[in-house]
Design a protein around this motif. Sequence first.
Motif, PDB file in Angstrom:
ATOM      1  N   HIS A 126       0.849  -1.191   0.000  1.00 26.66           N
ATOM      2  CA  HIS A 126       0.000   0.000   0.000  1.00 26.66           C
ATOM      3  C   HIS A 126       0.884   1.240   0.000  1.00 26.66           C
ATOM      4  CE1 HIS A 126      -2.905   2.991   1.621  1.00 26.66           C
ATOM      5  NE2 HIS A 126      -3.767   2.265   0.933  1.00 26.66           N
ATOM      6  N   GLN A 127       0.471   2.251  -0.767  1.00 31.29           N
ATOM      7  CA  GLN A 127       1.338   3.425  -0.942  1.00 31.29           C
ATOM      8  C   GLN A 127       1.656   4.141   0.371  1.00 31.29           C
ATOM      9  OE1 GLN A 127      -1.394   4.841  -3.703  1.00 31.29           O
ATOM     10  NE2 GLN A 127      -2.412   6.332  -2.387  1.00 31.29           N
ATOM     11  N   ARG A 128       0.769   4.004   1.364  1.00 31.52           N
ATOM     12  CA  ARG A 128       1.002   4.735   2.609  1.00 31.52           C
ATOM     13  C   ARG A 128       1.597   3.870   3.718  1.00 31.52           C
ATOM     14  NH1 ARG A 128      -3.499   7.408   5.029  1.00 31.52           N
ATOM     15  NH2 ARG A 128      -1.890   8.514   6.165  1.00 31.52           N
ATOM     16  N   PHE A 129       2.114   2.683   3.368  1.00 29.02           N
ATOM     17  CA  PHE A 129       2.576   1.772   4.422  1.00 29.02           C
ATOM     18  C   PHE A 129       3.667   2.377   5.316  1.00 29.02           C
ATOM     19  CE2 PHE A 129       5.300  -1.796   5.939  1.00 29.02           C
ATOM     20  CZ  PHE A 129       4.400  -2.298   6.853  1.00 29.02           C
ATOM     21  N   VAL A 130       4.667   2.991   4.703  1.00 34.43           N
ATOM     22  CA  VAL A 130       5.772   3.566   5.493  1.00 34.43           C
ATOM     23  C   VAL A 130       5.247   4.678   6.401  1.00 34.43           C
ATOM     24  CG1 VAL A 130       7.973   4.804   5.375  1.00 34.43           C
ATOM     25  CG2 VAL A 130       7.538   2.894   3.819  1.00 34.43           C
ATOM     26  N   GLU A 131       4.333   5.486   5.845  1.00 35.14           N
ATOM     27  CA  GLU A 131       3.692   6.548   6.616  1.00 35.14           C
ATOM     28  C   GLU A 131       2.928   5.947   7.809  1.00 35.14           C
ATOM     29  OE1 GLU A 131       1.846   8.870   3.527  1.00 35.14           O
ATOM     30  OE2 GLU A 131       0.578   9.859   5.038  1.00 35.14           O
ATOM     31  N   HIS A 132       2.211   4.848   7.553  1.00 37.40           N
ATOM     32  CA  HIS A 132       1.469   4.161   8.617  1.00 37.40           C
ATOM     33  C   HIS A 132       2.391   3.730   9.749  1.00 37.40           C
ATOM     34  CE1 HIS A 132      -2.175   2.946   5.919  1.00 37.40           C
ATOM     35  NE2 HIS A 132      -2.330   4.125   6.481  1.00 37.40           N
ATOM     36  N   ILE A 133       3.571   3.228   9.390  1.00 33.82           N
ATOM     37  CA  ILE A 133       4.522   2.796  10.415  1.00 33.82           C
ATOM     38  C   ILE A 133       4.978   4.003  11.255  1.00 33.82           C
ATOM     39  CG2 ILE A 133       6.839   1.841  10.806  1.00 33.82           C
ATOM     40  CD1 ILE A 133       4.981  -0.325   9.983  1.00 33.82           C
ATOM     41  N   HIS A 134       5.287   5.099  10.563  1.00 33.65           N
ATOM     42  CA  HIS A 134       5.681   6.322  11.288  1.00 33.65           C
ATOM     43  C   HIS A 134       4.582   6.749  12.260  1.00 33.65           C
ATOM     44  CE1 HIS A 134       9.539   7.568   9.600  1.00 33.65           C
ATOM     45  NE2 HIS A 134       9.115   7.161   8.408  1.00 33.65           N
ATOM     46  N   GLU A 135       3.330   6.698  11.796  1.00 32.37           N
ATOM     47  CA  GLU A 135       2.198   7.089  12.647  1.00 32.37           C
ATOM     48  C   GLU A 135       2.125   6.222  13.900  1.00 32.37           C
ATOM     49  OE1 GLU A 135      -0.596   8.485   8.890  1.00 32.37           O
ATOM     50  OE2 GLU A 135      -1.350   6.915  10.239  1.00 32.37           O
ATOM     51  N   VAL A 136       2.297   4.923  13.712  1.00 30.73           N
ATOM     52  CA  VAL A 136       2.204   3.995  14.852  1.00 30.73           C
ATOM     53  C   VAL A 136       3.338   4.243  15.845  1.00 30.73           C
ATOM     54  CG1 VAL A 136       2.450   1.565  15.519  1.00 30.73           C
ATOM     55  CG2 VAL A 136       0.931   2.194  13.637  1.00 30.73           C
ATOM     56  N   LEU A 137       4.546   4.447  15.322  1.00 27.40           N
ATOM     57  CA  LEU A 137       5.693   4.684  16.202  1.00 27.40           C
ATOM     58  C   LEU A 137       5.492   5.945  17.030  1.00 27.40           C
ATOM     59  CD1 LEU A 137       8.688   3.770  13.840  1.00 27.40           C
ATOM     60  CD2 LEU A 137       7.722   2.384  15.689  1.00 27.40           C
ATOM     61  N   SER A 138       4.994   7.006  16.378  1.00 26.84           N
ATOM     62  CA  SER A 138       4.871   8.243  17.146  1.00 26.84           C
ATOM     63  C   SER A 138       3.654   8.214  18.060  1.00 26.84           C
ATOM     64  CB  SER A 138       4.878   9.476  16.236  1.00 26.84           C
ATOM     65  OG  SER A 138       3.747   9.473  15.424  1.00 26.84           O
ATOM     66  N   ALA A 139       2.598   7.506  17.683  1.00 31.73           N
ATOM     67  CA  ALA A 139       1.420   7.420  18.558  1.00 31.73           C
ATOM     68  C   ALA A 139       1.692   6.593  19.806  1.00 31.73           C
ATOM     69  CB  ALA A 139       0.229   6.828  17.794  1.00 31.73           C
ATOM     70  N   THR A 140       2.586   5.621  19.715  1.00 32.23           N
ATOM     71  CA  THR A 140       2.776   4.694  20.833  1.00 32.23           C
ATOM     72  C   THR A 140       4.091   4.896  21.586  1.00 32.23           C
ATOM     73  OG1 THR A 140       3.836   3.057  19.393  1.00 32.23           O
ATOM     74  CG2 THR A 140       1.445   2.880  19.686  1.00 32.23           C
ATOM     75  N   GLY A 141       5.063   5.519  20.946  1.00 32.24           N
ATOM     76  CA  GLY A 141       6.383   5.630  21.571  1.00 32.24           C
ATOM     77  C   GLY A 141       7.167   4.330  21.485  1.00 32.24           C
TER      78      GLY A 141
END
Length: 288
Positions: A126-141
């Motif tokens: 999916h085109q936004r996969f890397v972005e999704h990972i960044h979102e998860v990392l910053s949302a959870t620490g």
Amino acid sequence: QAKAAGRRTIKLFDAGMQRQADRRLLIHNQLRHALGNNELLLHYQPQHMVDSGELIGVEALLRWHPPGHSMISPAEFIPIAEETDLIIDIGQWVLLEACHQFVRWEEEGVRLPQLSVNVSAKQFHHQRFVEHIHEVLSATGMEPSALNLEITESVVLGNTEDAIHKMSELKQLGINFSIDDFGTGYSSLGYLKRLPVDELKIDRSFIQDIPHDVSNMAIVEAVMAMARHLGFNVTAEGVETRQQLEFLRKQNCSFYQGFLASKPLSAEHMQRYALRYLPAELPHEGTL
Ligand code: C2E
Ligand code: MG
Ligand code: MG
Ligand code: MG
């Protein structure tokens, strides 16, 4: 008579096909509401070192309890979710939930070395996969170097260039990668040396009949030799007996998971399990 038998066979076949199609449709329709209705949850299976038994991580595994039904296996509903874009939302939820849980455990003093999360091919590409990972990392620490993504050979087979590109980008953050179900795909082995992969997970089907199946033992030996030369760690999946573990020890296999150690556990049970296996936390300063 033969004609009648033939007709009956065809009819039974049709009914079976129809039942299967009905079930797929039912699963598909209900799965759409599963996320919003809080019907999905994660279990965690411990991963251990073969030689010392040390707990080295957990794999998050998706569970679905539709109301009024018995549990449906991810082996059945993940492929259905993959036929639609549902897998994108489900996959993102899994990543977020697993990382949240990992950080919560940490806050409660249960520091696991690693969290493994399964990522489907469609989700990965999916085109936004890397972005999704960044979102998860910053949302959870979540610490990226404690996160391991499990992808299958099909991810690489589908689009090798996209796979290499995305993996390299995520690798730079410190994220690790495993090739899951290794040996069950149809891909050539040539791609392996081009990918920033850390680990191969030998599929359960090659482990289950050891020490009775000589060909499976030869396959495991060959995978171990290849992994050694290419610099990969190896995890054996589906280890159920002492004899299998003993064979893996002789092969210098690093890690294993399977019912011999534990079935996948609820988050709460996993926390209790970890407390038994991890070194005890040092007492607080005041008591020293
Ligand atoms: P997998 O990633 O290869 O996960 C290992 C499966 O083997 C799990 O089945 C686990 O419960 C089972 N297993 C582990 N040890 C043993 C053992 O000693 N004996 C036996 N008989 N089985 C063992 P599970 O949880 O039913 O998951 C099936 C598959 O569904 C997974 O295979 C994975 O491909 C997929 N899956 C599960 N969760 C997710 C997820 O969050 N996202 C995606 N994309 N796929 C998932
Ligand atoms: Mg897996
Ligand atoms: Mg696997
Ligand atoms: Mg498997």
